[in-house]
Design a protein around this motif. Structure first.
Motif, PDB file in Angstrom:
ATOM      1  N   SER A  11       0.831  -1.207   0.000  1.00  0.00           N
ATOM      2  CA  SER A  11       0.000   0.000   0.000  1.00  0.00           C
ATOM      3  C   SER A  11       0.866   1.258   0.000  1.00  0.00           C
ATOM      4  CB  SER A  11      -0.921  -0.018   1.226  1.00  0.00           C
ATOM      5  OG  SER A  11      -1.705   1.158   1.273  1.00  0.00           O
ATOM      6  N   ALA A  12       1.910   1.249   0.836  1.00  0.00           N
ATOM      7  CA  ALA A  12       2.785   2.422   0.930  1.00  0.00           C
ATOM      8  C   ALA A  12       3.578   2.645  -0.348  1.00  0.00           C
ATOM      9  CB  ALA A  12       3.731   2.268   2.114  1.00  0.00           C
ATOM     10  N   ALA A  13       3.917   1.555  -1.028  1.00  0.00           N
ATOM     11  CA  ALA A  13       4.722   1.664  -2.247  1.00  0.00           C
ATOM     12  C   ALA A  13       3.873   1.829  -3.494  1.00  0.00           C
ATOM     13  CB  ALA A  13       5.611   0.425  -2.390  1.00  0.00           C
ATOM     14  N   GLY A  14       2.557   1.624  -3.363  1.00  0.00           N
ATOM     15  CA  GLY A  14       1.656   1.772  -4.499  1.00  0.00           C
ATOM     16  C   GLY A  14       1.812   0.675  -5.530  1.00  0.00           C
ATOM     17  N   CYS A  15       1.965  -0.564  -5.058  1.00  0.00           N
ATOM     18  CA  CYS A  15       2.085  -1.689  -5.982  1.00  0.00           C
ATOM     19  C   CYS A  15       1.448  -2.926  -5.355  1.00  0.00           C
ATOM     20  CB  CYS A  15       3.542  -1.948  -6.347  1.00  0.00           C
ATOM     21  SG  CYS A  15       4.586  -2.363  -4.934  1.00  0.00           S
ATOM     22  N   SER A  16       1.500  -4.046  -6.052  1.00  0.00           N
ATOM     23  CA  SER A  16       0.865  -5.264  -5.560  1.00  0.00           C
ATOM     24  C   SER A  16       1.748  -5.979  -4.534  1.00  0.00           C
ATOM     25  CB  SER A  16       0.597  -6.218  -6.734  1.00  0.00           C
ATOM     26  OG  SER A  16       1.819  -6.691  -7.260  1.00  0.00           O
ATOM     27  N   THR A  17       1.115  -6.846  -3.731  1.00  0.00           N
ATOM     28  CA  THR A  17       1.885  -7.636  -2.768  1.00  0.00           C
ATOM     29  C   THR A  17       2.823  -8.592  -3.495  1.00  0.00           C
ATOM     30  OG1 THR A  17       0.082  -9.247  -2.641  1.00  0.00           O
ATOM     31  CG2 THR A  17       0.133  -7.523  -0.953  1.00  0.00           C
ATOM     32  N   ALA A  18       2.422  -9.040  -4.693  1.00  0.00           N
ATOM     33  CA  ALA A  18       3.292  -9.938  -5.461  1.00  0.00           C
ATOM     34  C   ALA A  18       4.582  -9.222  -5.839  1.00  0.00           C
ATOM     35  CB  ALA A  18       2.569 -10.422  -6.716  1.00  0.00           C
ATOM     36  N   SER A  19       4.465  -7.960  -6.233  1.00  0.00           N
ATOM     37  CA  SER A  19       5.664  -7.195  -6.592  1.00  0.00           C
ATOM     38  C   SER A  19       6.558  -6.982  -5.372  1.00  0.00           C
ATOM     39  CB  SER A  19       5.268  -5.838  -7.188  1.00  0.00           C
ATOM     40  OG  SER A  19       4.628  -6.004  -8.431  1.00  0.00           O
ATOM     41  N   VAL A  20       5.942  -6.693  -4.226  1.00  0.00           N
ATOM     42  CA  VAL A  20       6.709  -6.516  -2.998  1.00  0.00           C
ATOM     43  C   VAL A  20       7.478  -7.787  -2.664  1.00  0.00           C
ATOM     44  CG1 VAL A  20       6.571  -6.143  -0.507  1.00  0.00           C
ATOM     45  CG2 VAL A  20       5.194  -4.756  -2.053  1.00  0.00           C
ATOM     46  N   GLU A  32      13.177  -0.966 -11.799  1.00  0.00           N
ATOM     47  CA  GLU A  32      14.080  -0.360 -10.822  1.00  0.00           C
ATOM     48  C   GLU A  32      13.339   0.651  -9.960  1.00  0.00           C
ATOM     49  OE1 GLU A  32      17.447  -0.667  -8.894  1.00  0.00           O
ATOM     50  OE2 GLU A  32      17.093  -1.715 -10.797  1.00  0.00           O
ATOM     51  N   ALA A  33      12.414   1.393 -10.572  1.00  0.00           N
ATOM     52  CA  ALA A  33      11.632   2.388  -9.817  1.00  0.00           C
ATOM     53  C   ALA A  33      10.762   1.705  -8.766  1.00  0.00           C
ATOM     54  CB  ALA A  33      10.773   3.215 -10.778  1.00  0.00           C
ATOM     55  N   THR A  34      10.158   0.575  -9.141  1.00  0.00           N
ATOM     56  CA  THR A  34       9.320  -0.170  -8.193  1.00  0.00           C
ATOM     57  C   THR A  34      10.171  -0.710  -7.049  1.00  0.00           C
ATOM     58  OG1 THR A  34       7.754  -0.800  -9.920  1.00  0.00           O
ATOM     59  CG2 THR A  34       7.770  -2.144  -7.924  1.00  0.00           C
ATOM     60  N   ARG A  35      11.347  -1.225  -7.390  1.00  0.00           N
ATOM     61  CA  ARG A  35      12.251  -1.738  -6.347  1.00  0.00           C
ATOM     62  C   ARG A  35      12.604  -0.633  -5.349  1.00  0.00           C
ATOM     63  NH1 ARG A  35      14.231  -6.719  -7.270  1.00  0.00           N
ATOM     64  NH2 ARG A  35      14.022  -7.544  -9.366  1.00  0.00           N
ATOM     65  N   ASP A  36      12.913   0.550  -5.865  1.00  0.00           N
ATOM     66  CA  ASP A  36      13.281   1.655  -4.987  1.00  0.00           C
ATOM     67  C   ASP A  36      12.128   2.018  -4.057  1.00  0.00           C
ATOM     68  OD1 ASP A  36      15.770   1.740  -6.138  1.00  0.00           O
ATOM     69  OD2 ASP A  36      15.299   3.415  -7.491  1.00  0.00           O
ATOM     70  N   ARG A  37      10.889   2.076  -4.601  1.00  0.00           N
ATOM     71  CA  ARG A  37       9.728   2.425  -3.779  1.00  0.00           C
ATOM     72  C   ARG A  37       9.459   1.375  -2.707  1.00  0.00           C
ATOM     73  NH1 ARG A  37       7.069   3.104  -8.634  1.00  0.00           N
ATOM     74  NH2 ARG A  37       5.500   1.554  -8.033  1.00  0.00           N
ATOM     75  N   VAL A  38       9.583   0.116  -3.087  1.00  0.00           N
ATOM     76  CA  VAL A  38       9.309  -0.971  -2.136  1.00  0.00           C
ATOM     77  C   VAL A  38      10.337  -0.972  -1.006  1.00  0.00           C
ATOM     78  CG1 VAL A  38       9.352  -3.489  -1.858  1.00  0.00           C
ATOM     79  CG2 VAL A  38       8.093  -2.466  -3.763  1.00  0.00           C
ATOM     80  N   LEU A  39      11.606  -0.860  -1.355  1.00  0.00           N
ATOM     81  CA  LEU A  39      12.660  -0.881  -0.332  1.00  0.00           C
ATOM     82  C   LEU A  39      12.550   0.320   0.601  1.00  0.00           C
ATOM     83  CD1 LEU A  39      15.694  -2.086  -2.498  1.00  0.00           C
ATOM     84  CD2 LEU A  39      14.372  -3.422  -0.844  1.00  0.00           C
TER      85      LEU A  39
END
Length: 321
Positions: A11-20, A32-39
Motif C-alpha cells: 500500500s505504501a509503495a503503491g504496488c501489488s503484494t506480489a511485486s513486494v 528499478e523504480a518499483t524496487r526503490d519504492r518498495v525498499l
C-alpha cells in the motif's frame, strides 16, 4: 500498532503484494523504480519478513540438527560457534547428544523426527553405507571427520600429526611414540602422519593403543618405555596422559614432551598449556554451513569435501630432550 505486513508495504509503495514479495526476495521482474519504492517503504515501516511463515510456505523447518559427543570440549566449542553462525544465516539449531550410552544412530533418529532439514555430524565414524542412506533423507555434512559419499569439512589430520611429530624431531627427540585414537578414519589419518614423519627421519615408528578419552591416554603411559616424546590422538587423551605422568613423578617437558590435537579450550588453560594442532573452528563451521546452503538452497547434487590446513600451536608441554 502491530507488526507491519506485506500488504502494508504494498500500500505504501503503491504496488501489488506480489511485486513486494519479488523485490524483497531479490527476484527478477519489478522495474528499478518499483524496487526503490518498495525498499524505501519497507525501511520506513520497519518491515521484517515473517521467517516462520516463509519457511512454512516453502515446507521448510529452518532447523539444523547437530550430533555431538557430550564429553568433547572441542565439540562444545564447535557447537558454540555453530549457534552464532547458524543464527546469522537464519537457521535454528537442535542438538542431538551421543555418549557411551546413546549412539549416533539414536541421536539422528531424534533429530529427523524433529523435522531437521539437514544434519551436521561432528566427528562421525559411522559406516559410509549408513551415512549415504541417511543423506538420501536429508543433506548430511560430516564436520571434523572423513566420510565417503556425503559432504564433509575437516582439517588435514594426516598433515597435522606429521607437523607435530616433525616439531618434536626438530627439538632433538628420536624416541617419539604415538598414542592413537583406535578405529576410524580420523585416527588412521593421524597415525599415518606420525608414521610418515618418523619414516622420513629414518626412525622406527612405535604406535601405542589409545582412544578418545582421558582414561585411554592415562593407560598409555605404561607403554612409553624410554620414549622422550609423545604425539597423542586428541587433547582429551593427551590431558589424561599428562595427568598420569604427573602422578608418576615424570616432569613435562623435561623428561617427556607431549603434543595433542584439536587445540580445545582445555589445552589453552594455563596449568595445561598443551602443545597441540589447531583446527580452525570458525572456518570449519562457515564451510559446513556453506555446504548445507548449497544443498538446501542451491540444489547441488554432487558431494563435496573441504580440507583445511592445520596449524601447530607450540606451548609449554614440548621442549628439547
Amino acid at each position: 500498532m502491530g507488526r507491519p505486513r506485506l500488504s502494508d508495504v504494498a500500500s505504501a509503495a503503491g504496488c501489488s503484494t506480489a511485486s513486494v514479495s519479488l523485490v524483497l526476495r531479490g527476484a527478477p521482474g519489478p522495474s528499478e523504480a518499483t524496487r526503490d519504492r518498495v525498499l524505501a517503504a519497507a525501511e520506513q515501516l520497519g518491515y521484517r519478513p515473517d521467517r516462520a511463515a516463509s519457511l512454512l510456505a516453502r515446507r521448510r523447518s529452518g532447523m539444523l540438527g547437530v550430533v555431538t559427543d557430550v564429553r568433547s570440549t572441542f565439540h562444545a566449542e564447535v557447537v558454540e560457534e555453530l549457534l552464532d553462525a547458524s543464527a546469522r544465516r537464519g537457521f535454528d539449531l537442535l542438538i542431538g547428544a551421543r555418549s557411551p550410552a546413546r549412539d549416533e544412530e539414536r541421536a539422528v533418529e531424534t533429530l529427523i523426527d524433529s523435522r531437521c532439514e539437514a544434519l551436521l555430524l561432528l566427528g562421525t565414524s559411522g559406516p559410509a553405507e549408513r551415512l549415504v542412506a541417511l543423506d538420501g533423507q536429508v543433506p548430511v555434512v560430516a564436520v571434523s571427520g572423513r566420510a565417503g559419499g556425503v559432504d564433509s569439512v575437516r582439517v588435514d589430520d594426516e598433515r597435522g600429526t606429521r607437523e607435530a611429530t616433525e616439531h618434536l624431531l626438530a627439538l632433538g627427540h628420536r624416541d617419539v611414540v604415538h598414542v592413537d585414537g583406535g578405529a576410524g578414519e580420523i585416527a588412521a589419518d593421524r597415525r599415518r602422519g606420525y608414521v610418515a614423519a618418523m619414516t622420513a627421519a629414518g626412525l622406527a615408528p612405535r604406535v601405542l593403543r589409545g582412544g578418545h578419552g582421558e582414561a585411554e591416554g592415562a593407560a598409555a603411559v605404561s607403554g612409553l618405555g624410554g620414549a622422550t616424546a609423545v604425539t597423542v590422538f586428541n587433547d582429551r587423551a593427551a590431558v589424561g596422559l599428562l595427568d598420569a605422568l604427573v602422578r608418576a613423578g615424570v616432569r613435562v617437558p623435561d623428561d617427556v614432551s607431549v603434543a595433542g590435537f584439536d587445540d580445545s579450550p582445555l589445552a589453552r588453560l594455563a596449568h595445561v598449556d598443551l602443545t597441540t594442532v589447531s583446527q580452525d573452528v570458525p572456518a570449519l563451521v562457515a564451510n559446513a554451513l556453506d555446504l548445507v546452503a548449497e544443498r538446501l538452497d542451491g540444489g547441488r547434487a554432487e558431494r563435496r569435501e573441504v580440507v583445511l590446513a592445520p596449524r601447530l600451536v607450540v606451548r609449554g608441554t614440548t621442549g628439547p630432550p
